[in-house]
Design an enzyme around this catalytic site. Structure first.
Site, mmCIF file in Angstrom:
data_model
loop_
_atom_site.group_PDB
_atom_site.id
_atom_site.type_symbol
_atom_site.label_atom_id
_atom_site.label_comp_id
_atom_site.label_asym_id
_atom_site.label_seq_id
_atom_site.Cartn_x
_atom_site.Cartn_y
_atom_site.Cartn_z
ATOM 1 N N ASP A 240 19.888 -32.372 40.287
ATOM 2 C CA ASP A 240 21.870 -32.622 40.458
ATOM 3 C C ASP A 240 21.825 -31.361 41.970
ATOM 4 O OD1 ASP A 240 24.468 -32.681 40.495
ATOM 5 O OD2 ASP A 240 25.223 -31.540 38.969
ATOM 6 N N ASP B 250 27.051 -40.648 53.406
ATOM 7 C CA ASP B 250 27.502 -40.206 54.945
ATOM 8 C C ASP B 250 28.442 -41.401 55.049
ATOM 9 O OD1 ASP B 250 25.752 -43.133 54.553
ATOM 10 O OD2 ASP B 250 25.620 -43.302 57.045
ATOM 11 N N HIS C 125 24.683 -35.959 46.545
ATOM 12 C CA HIS C 125 24.431 -35.168 47.933
ATOM 13 C C HIS C 125 25.826 -36.939 48.883
ATOM 14 C CE1 HIS C 125 23.088 -35.593 52.028
ATOM 15 N NE2 HIS C 125 23.038 -36.894 52.568
HETATM 16 O O1 9MR Z 1 19.455 -47.923 49.525
HETATM 17 C C1 9MR Z 1 18.267 -47.048 50.294
HETATM 18 C C2 9MR Z 1 17.700 -47.516 49.863
HETATM 19 O O2 9MR Z 1 16.987 -48.577 49.842
HETATM 20 C C3 9MR Z 1 17.018 -46.952 50.860
HETATM 21 O O3 9MR Z 1 14.710 -47.023 50.746
HETATM 22 C C4 9MR Z 1 16.859 -45.623 52.035
HETATM 23 C C5 9MR Z 1 15.793 -45.116 52.992
HETATM 24 O O4 9MR Z 1 16.459 -46.312 53.594
HETATM 25 O O5 9MR Z 1 18.221 -45.962 52.777
HETATM 26 C C6 9MR Z 1 18.671 -46.132 51.790
HETATM 27 O O6 9MR Z 1 20.514 -45.961 51.821
HETATM 28 C C7 9MR Z 1 20.721 -44.902 52.639
HETATM 29 C C8 9MR Z 1 21.237 -45.753 53.611
HETATM 30 O O7 9MR Z 1 20.547 -45.688 54.638
HETATM 31 C C9 9MR Z 1 21.831 -44.972 54.737
HETATM 32 N N1 9MR Z 1 23.326 -44.053 53.902
HETATM 33 C C10 9MR Z 1 22.768 -43.706 52.338
HETATM 34 C C11 9MR Z 1 22.293 -44.579 51.515
HETATM 35 C C12 9MR Z 1 22.100 -44.580 50.836
HETATM 36 O O8 9MR Z 1 21.062 -43.043 50.422
#
Ligand code: 9MR
Length: 581
Positions: free
Chosen positions: A551, A184, A508
């Site tokens: 993937d 994102d 993603h």
């Molecule tokens: O890395 C994060 C993971 O530990 C959490 O469980 C998850 C759900 O809250 O979010 C991951 O972080 C994401 C972040 O919230 C938004 N940008 C993408 C991150 C990687 O998936």
């Protein structure tokens, strides 16, 4: 007419398989698809019924250079599946090779040599350049991934949750630069914290290695290591995230909702800074304190930067003392304020570890033990692996690094040392029985969201243990985790984009999805297996912890990329290069 779809399919296959590394290989022979150091251990894992022997052959001539016996059968604690090791450590002649097993065929081509992970380290650092917000990436540096600037972030709004006297709701502030967090386009202080801490530690641990480490970024050749130039891109953004009135730091800079799968220059949604919090502020303090130490030595290149960092760190520390535990709770915030914000939360339930980290960095920067005087360093508890929500060990690493300069009391040093070594010893217990002969994956919880970063951070912990003890078993186990990341794992994928024979093609990642280019941006570490499967994507092969990977670009829970996962990858690959020289 009938031929056309066939032809199209063929063309896709051909375009995906353009490099020799892509030549057909047996998916059942799993190994680091990049390379092996001449003098280091070398193993492949055979994940199929096979006869008892293997051969290593020169990739070009097909000449057999080593014959060996497969090891005893090992059983996965996650799936019950069987594997056997092919140990070819004895082979020390530089070159390009394959492993061949009767009935299975050949492995991917791999090399044996020196500096085999140099390109991995460079690419993983360059990954941050590709994540830069607010700047055009010209072809000269970005190649086919060139793109116009997006997210200028010069008109960012103060969210209702973040108002202060001089900054009422919707005040416009400027907060450009920084790296996009992940797949994102938002920028989160907490996740920047551990990322910057890891990268700055890499520099502090191996400064000489970065004197000659060029990643072809606009700042290359400015007399500053590229690693630090890249760090400055995010550091300058972080500095803008502090409320100058009181020193508190906004939790994140974000859209209310995620952007669609579009390129940055097409993204026009308003962006906000939201609520100041203690985790964000202490992570900021830690990063600024550490940055002040590092950039003090580059004052001629970045005049005043180190000073700004330590001043901001002190202001942040003072804010945190007045607000010792303001937690970011997105749900509660949304009940109280509009617009609702539903992007990454990075909400933490305890800031004890952030206090430990910030205090340690302040102590090491200012040389004043007062900073840790009132902090319980938790040294009698087992060490924990760094994650975005658990950062105390970053503080331990810093105290160990500066133990001598700080004249750390010997009880403290001994406790820290013991803490790291027992953590490493626990990792090593029972390694001989592990199906992939890696410390990664021994415990089911290793396969958390972003499990690749678990493997990389375990590697870092092992490298600290190695430096503290000089015992090679730790170094070799760290290398085993690098092997894991580059292909010696149950999925058979090399998890760093742009590398390996079985490569990640569909992360993603908005930048990789929206650009219309077949290859994803290179040098980005895929999250890796995560049995949580929160994305409910269709492609997962099964529910086994170590296989829960697909993937597929719908899989944000197993195949996203993120700055906090890339940082330990950069560390592990670069530190390994620096060590194996
Ligand atoms: O890395 C994060 C993971 O530990 C959490 O469980 C998850 C759900 O809250 O979010 C991951 O972080 C994401 C972040 O919230 C938004 N940008 C993408 C991150 C990687 O998936």
């Amino acid at each position: 007419m009938k031929l056309l779809p066939h032809l199209a399919a063929l063309l896709t296959v051909v375009s995906l398989n353009f490099s020799p590394a892509f030549a057909q290989h047996s998916d059942a022979i799993r190994l680091n698809q990049v390379g092996f150091y001449t003098a280091a251990p070398k193993v492949a894992v055979i994940a199929a019924e096979a006869g008892g022997t293997f051969e290593v052959k020169e990739a070009k001539s097909g000449k057999t250079v080593l014959k060996g016996k497969l090891g005893e059968v090992r059983t996965s604690q996650h799936s019950g599946k069987h594997t056997r090791l092919a140990d070819f450590s004895k082979l020390q002649k530089p070159g390009a090779y394959v492993i061949e097993i009767a009935g299975l065929g050949k492995s991917a081509v791999f090399s044996i040599g020196d500096r085999v992970h140099r390109s991995v380290a460079e690419a993983a650092l360059k990954g941050y350049y590709y994540q830069r917000a607010s700047i055009e990436l010209p072809e000269k540096y970005a190649g086919k991934w060139a793109r116009p600037a997006g997210h200028p972030d010069e008109k960012v709004l103060i969210h209702a949750s973040a108002v202060s006297d001089r900054r009422p709701e919707n005040t416009v502030i400027s907060s450009p630069r920084g790296w996009y967090d992940a797949g994102d386009y938002n920028k989160y202080i907490v996740n920047s914290g551990i990322t910057m801490g890891t990268l700055l530690s890499l520099y502090e641990d191996y400064p000489l290695y970065f004197e000659d480490f060029n990643t072809n970024i606009p700042e290359s050749n400015n007399g500053v290591p590229d690693l630090l130039d890249e760090i400055v891109w995010n550091l300058r953004w972080m500095l803008t995230m502090q409320d100058p009135a009181d020193g508190g730091v906004y939790h994140k800079l974000t859209n209310p909702r995620f952007d669609g799968m579009i390129m940055p220059d097409a993204a026009k949604n308003p962006r906000y800074v939201v609520q100041k919090g203690t985790a964000a502020t202490l992570d900021f303090v830690a990063v600024m304190a550490q940055a002040s130490r590092v950039f003090k030595n580059f004052d001629n290149k970045f005049p005043g930067l180190a000073d700004s960092c330590i001043t901001s760190a002190v202001k942040g520390w003072q804010w945190a003392e007045k607000h010792p535990a303001v937690l970011y709770n997105q749900e509660a915030m949304n009940k109280e304020f509009d617009p609702d914000v539903v992007t990454g939360a990075y909400g933490d339930r305890s800031v004890k570890d952030e206090w430990i980290w910030a205090a340690s960095e302040m102590y090491a920067a200012a040389g004043k033990p007062e900073y840790i005087k009132n902090i319980d360093l938790e040294l009698q508890q087992p060490m924990t692996l760094p994650t975005w929500s658990q950062v105390k060990t970053l503080g331990y690493y810093t105290l160990l690094r500066f133990a001598e300069a700080l004249k750390l009391p010997s009880e403290q040093f001994d406790a820290l040392r013991k803490n790291v070594l027992s953590y490493a010893d626990n990792l090593l217990t029972n390694l001989e029985a592990q199906p992939y002969h890696t410390v990664m994956g021994k415990m089911a919880q290793d396969y958390a969201w972003g499990s690749s970063s678990v493997a990389a951070n375990q590697g870092i912990a092992l490298l600290y243990a190695y430096r503290l003890s000089k015992d090679q078993k730790y170094l070799h186990a760290a290398l085993g985790n690098l092997d894991y990341l580059l292909g010696r794992n149950v999925t058979g994928y090399c998890f760093l984009t742009g590398f390996g024979a079985k490569r990640v093609m569909h992360p993603h990642h908005r930048l990789s999805i929206a650009d219309g280019i077949v290859d994803p941006l290179p040098g980005l570490l895929s999250g890796g297996p995560n049995p949580g499967q929160q994305d409910k994507c269709a492609g997962y092969p099964n529910k086994f912890a170590d296989e829960s990977f697909t993937d597929n670009d719908c899989s944000y829970a197993s195949n996203e990329i993120a700055i906090n996962w890339n940082a330990p990858m950069v560390y592990l690959a670069a530190a390994m290069e620096a060590t194996m020289k």
